[in-house]
Each structure stands twice: as C-alpha cells, then as structure tokens.
Enzyme design. Structure first.
Site, PDB file in Angstrom:
ATOM      1  CB  VAL A   1      62.348  30.570  78.450  1.00  0.00           C
ATOM      2  CG1 VAL A   1      61.225  29.950  79.270  1.00  0.00           C
ATOM      3  CG2 VAL A   1      63.481  29.592  78.235  1.00  0.00           C
ATOM      4  CB  SER A   2      63.769  35.426  76.340  1.00  0.00           C
ATOM      5  OG  SER A   2      62.468  35.707  75.891  1.00  0.00           O
ATOM      6  CB  THR A   3      67.747  34.311  78.941  1.00  0.00           C
ATOM      7  OG1 THR A   3      67.015  34.249  80.168  1.00  0.00           O
ATOM      8  CG2 THR A   3      67.557  35.666  78.290  1.00  0.00           C
TER       9      THR A   3
END
Length: 191
Positions: free
Chosen positions: A8-10
C-alpha cells in the site's frame, strides 16, 4: 513455492484486501510493504526478489502493486524469467508460468514500446512546430543585455567585488562570469 507481495502507498491504507487474496491463492510467505509505488527503494520487494528461487512464483494482487511502471514490470518479469521464477497477478489473471501469460506480458511490452515511441515522435513534432513559429524551449537567460552592461559598469568602477555585483544583479557569481568572461579586468578594458 508461492511467495506473495502486498503493498500500500501510505500508512492510512490497509493491506487486508491484498493479504486475504494472497492467502486464498495459497501463498506460503507474504512480504508486506508500505511505500509509494514510484519509490525505487522498496526493501520488502528487494528481500522478496533475493529470497525467490527457481521454480518459485511471485504472486501479487494487482500488477500496479508490484511495479513502478509498465517498463519496470516488464524488466522485472524478464529478470524473473531468466532466473526461472514465475509471476502471477490475481486481479489481471496473468501468470507467466503459462504460455498464455508470457504472451500477454509480451503484448504489454510491445504496447509499452509503441507508447514510448509515439510520445517521442509527438515531442519532436511539437518542438519542430514551436521552432517554426520562432519559439525556443528551455529556461530564459538569467542575464539580459541590460544586466550585462550594468554588471560590466559596476565591475569597471572597481568599488564592488564580483560577488557583490552578482548579488546586486540577482545572479550567482558563476553566472556573472559566464556572461562577463574575464571579470573585472575584461570589464575595465572594455570601458
């Protein structure tokens, strides 16, 4: 061995959807990462690639979770194929351990190459059209003729250092010397 990769990015996002899919697919080990896709340094991906052996298959939920770009994915797939490691995407139903999956990746590679060539062609055509209209690209010069004349006059007067002249005009000393080669001596001779 099936090795999963979830990203996931964040920190605000959740891996749960990906982890559930990877567990249902039968992954024996899952590498979990929180990092933007554009980042080149992803430690868990590096660990996964280091631990994968010939005969293993790397499984991801979607291809965009694994690669930064289509080019990166194609390069990664080629490296894995050379090492005898398969790649499987659950969402796109691509599996490079099968002939159809390898064909699909080859088609994606051809499309990517065509996209790059078309973009380069459009860029060249746009630059040529702008040049035909008398427009030139790039950053405008930081010193125009008036600033060069002012710099020469200030240098020739001998009351200011080159650094002070550059600061007064709003440029760096290296930019001043590029536009007024020879500095104070050249300015004094020209005056």
């Amino acid at each position: 061995m099936l090795l999963g990769y979830a990203r996931v990015s964040t920190d605000g996002q959740d891996h749960a959807l990906q982890l559930d899919a990877l567990n249902r697919a039968g992954c024996e080990r899952v590498f979990i990462e929180t990092a933007p896709g554009a980042r080149a340094d992803r430690p868990e991906l590096a660990r996964l690639l280091e631990q994968a052996r010939a005969g293993d298959t790397i499984v991801c939920w979607r291809l965009d979770r694994l690669g930064r770009s289509l080019k990166h994915l194609l390069d990664l797939s080629e490296q894995l194929q050379v090492r005898g490691i398969g790649l499987k995407s659950l969402t796109e139903a691509i599996d490079t351990t099968t002939p159809a999956g390898r064909l699909m990746f080859s088609v994606l590679g051809a499309l990517s190459a065509m996209e790059r060539e078309v973009l380069q062609e459009r860029t060249r055509a746009g630059l040529a059209a702008a040049a035909a209209r008398g427009r030139r690209g790039g950053r405008p010069p930081s010193m125009d003729d008036a600033k060069v004349r002012a710099a020469r006059a200030m240098l020739a007067s001998g009351t200011m250092t080159a650094g002070e002249v550059a600061m007064q005009i709003g440029v760096s000393p290296s930019t001043l010397y590029r536009h007024v080669p020879g500095g104070r001596a050249a300015a004094a001779e020209a005056a």
